[in-house]
Scaffold this motif. Structure first.
Motif: not given
Length: 322
Positions: A208-219, A152-163
């Motif tokens: 915005e979906l593409a931008r948030q996904l790209r954030g994980y890649l760029d980091a 339930n970590d917000p960052d992991l929930l976000r990644w699952v939602h984005l994918a």
């Protein structure tokens, strides 16, 4: 030649039996008995409101397409690129022992949120979050640092939602029909599901979906490795009826083909080739989906139950006079 007793050609009767057999095997994958939907799908007829999404909405339309079979595979592939998200699946999920049970639980959440009334959608999401509370542990991140994780970590929930959102949108754009309101409407619709699952400020547009996904890649937060390889090997050849494996292999290849190259490299995936020649997997996937649609024919039991609820609410029974 026509069968005198039935008036039907033997070829036609054979085709009918073959389609019925294929239908039963496909339904078994989703833990559905032949012509007998699970009770939870029938319960979607109940409720006091039309739910978060209407039949003309983007989410209702996208999730009702047969191409969601490919989207589910694609979502799981992309989710595996985040070591924190994958750790929870690896450590806690029973997908190896009971893959169809896990699939059934995921399908139930998606369809309940999409087609159920608002209260049922909220309760189902809360139930999933409650199950997630015990899913905690540690993982080695992409930078070589041991970190704690919680489902339930917000960052992991976000990644699952984005994918998930990216998978269902991309697959619909590749093999489905039009999306009411366009891609932005679907991303905005499914942002509500993200919020039900605790995602803070989910994307509401395709950009915005593409931008948030790209954030994980760029980091540099995404990585491959042995756990990814193990998960992909399972997804490449799951324990399905052997007669379904050739078609599934095409759907898997189609899912891989829709993943952008930068994410495929991380996952160690390649598009299907015969030597240096790329195979026409998009066309082949379209054919398989057409056949599956022909076999399953029509709206899903979840959609039909939801439509009955909508009709009931639109035309309530008359109240007897005094």
């Amino acid at each position: 030649m026509v069968d005198v007793g039935t008036g039907r050609r033997p070829v036609s009767r054979l085709r009918t039996r073959l389609l019925a057999g294929l239908r039963s095997r496909i339904l078994a994958v989703f833990a559905v008995e032949q012509d007998r939907p699970p009770q939870w799908t029938l319960d979607l007829e109940d409720g006091i409101d039309t739910g978060f999404f209407t039949p003309d909405s983007a989410a209702w339309t996208v999730h009702g397409g047969v191409e969601t079979m490919v989207a589910g595979i694609r979502a799981l592939l992309l989710q595996a690129a985040h070591p924190g998200a994958l750790a929870g699946v690896h450590d806690w999920s029973r997908y190896r022992e009971d893959p169809l049970g896990r699939l059934d639980g995921t399908i139930r959440w998606i369809f309940t949120v999409t087609y159920g009334d608002c209260d049922t959608a909220r309760r189902t999401s809360d139930y999933v979050l409650k199950l997630h509370e015990r899913v905690v542990g540690e993982y080695l991140d992409a930078h070589g640092v041991v970190r704690p994780y919680a489902a339930n970590d917000p960052d992991l929930l976000r990644w699952v939602h984005l994918a998930f959102t990216d998978a269902f949108l991309s697959v619909r754009q590749t093999w489905g029909g039009r999306i009411p309101g366009g891609a932005d409407a679907y991303v905005a619709d499914w942002a509500l599901a993200g919020e039900l699952m605790g995602v803070v400020d989910p994307p509401r547009s395709e950009a915005e979906l593409a931008r948030q996904l790209r954030g994980y890649l760029d980091a540099g937060d995404l990585t491959g490795g042995p756990r990814v390889d193990e998960t992909l090997a399972f997804l490449r050849r799951p324990p399905l009826d052997r007669s379904l494996l050739p078609a599934y292999g095409i759907l898997f290849a189609g899912a891989v083909a829709t993943i952008p190259p930068e994410y495929r490299r991380i996952l160690g995936l390649r598009t299907a080739h015969l030597g240096p020649i790329p195979l026409p997997v998009v066309t082949a996937t379209r054919v398989v989906l057409w056949v599956v649609g022909l076999v399953l024919h029509g709206e899903s039991p979840s959609q039909r139950a939801a439509l009955r609820r909508h009709r009931r609410l639109a035309d309530p029974p008359a109240v007897p006079g005094p």
